[in-house]
Design a protein around this motif. Sequence first.
Motif: not given
Length: 122
Positions: A1-8, A33-34, A94-98, A107-114
Amino acid sequence: QVQLVESGGGLVQAGGSLRLSCSASGRTFSSYTMGWFRQAPGKEREFVAAISWTGGSTSVADSVKGRFTISRVSAKRTVDLQMNSLKPEDTAVYYCAADPKWPVRGNEYDYWGQGTQVTVSS
């Protein structure tokens, strides 16, 4: 799996700027894609911007075009969202996705941040 972490994220006055970053870890793909999405209180999640890692192609929502810029960093596993001329209506989580394909529909992204909170005061 891929883990995504947003910041800023943070609090800024109207007309100001913020830079969001999304860092990915775990499994990678030959091409993917991100993207960035946002969700305001009482509103549905909406697309903001996306970038193709291999080709560098970008897609930006009309609501932020000319103000927001999406870009890759040299590490190749991080994407930034530079937000300028911020407006109160930009206030949202704001959410990051990949996703391992380009382009991605809706919204058909497999991975999402918090998510990270952006608040713009008037």
